[in-house]
Design an enzyme around this catalytic site. Sequence first.
Site, PDB file in Angstrom:
ATOM      1  NE  ARG A 126      -2.099  -1.209   3.525  1.00 37.26           N
ATOM      2  CZ  ARG A 126      -2.434  -0.911   4.757  1.00 37.26           C
ATOM      3  NH1 ARG A 126      -3.597  -0.333   5.015  1.00 37.26           N
ATOM      4  NH2 ARG A 126      -1.646  -1.164   5.762  1.00 37.26           N
TER       5      ARG A 126
ATOM      6  CG  ASN B 178      -3.707  -4.385   3.148  1.00 40.63           C
ATOM      7  OD1 ASN B 178      -3.209  -4.295   2.028  1.00 40.63           O
ATOM      8  ND2 ASN B 178      -2.980  -4.393   4.250  1.00 40.63           N
TER       9      ASN B 178
END
Length: 91
Positions: A20, A38
């Site tokens: 990320r 996520n």
Amino acid sequence: MTRKCMHGYINGRVQGVGFRQHTAEQAERLDLDGWVRNLADGRVEVLFEGGEGAVAELIDWLAEGPASASVSEVELEEQPVQGITGFIVRR
């Protein structure tokens, strides 16, 4: 400049490896807007928009990801431009 928006999912070993944060860094470098997060099933979800060339560059990067990741599949589809400003990592 024509803007393009993409939404989709990245599969593989993509959680717990900084995916990320690295995605956000790449998006900011390319001046893209959107978000990454996520999912409970182990995938990463992403939505990003910006110039066509920058969008294409991030798509290529997502297929590889950071060195610590192992991407097995990228599923993306074009969406209507949403006018998002900035890029964030969602929790």
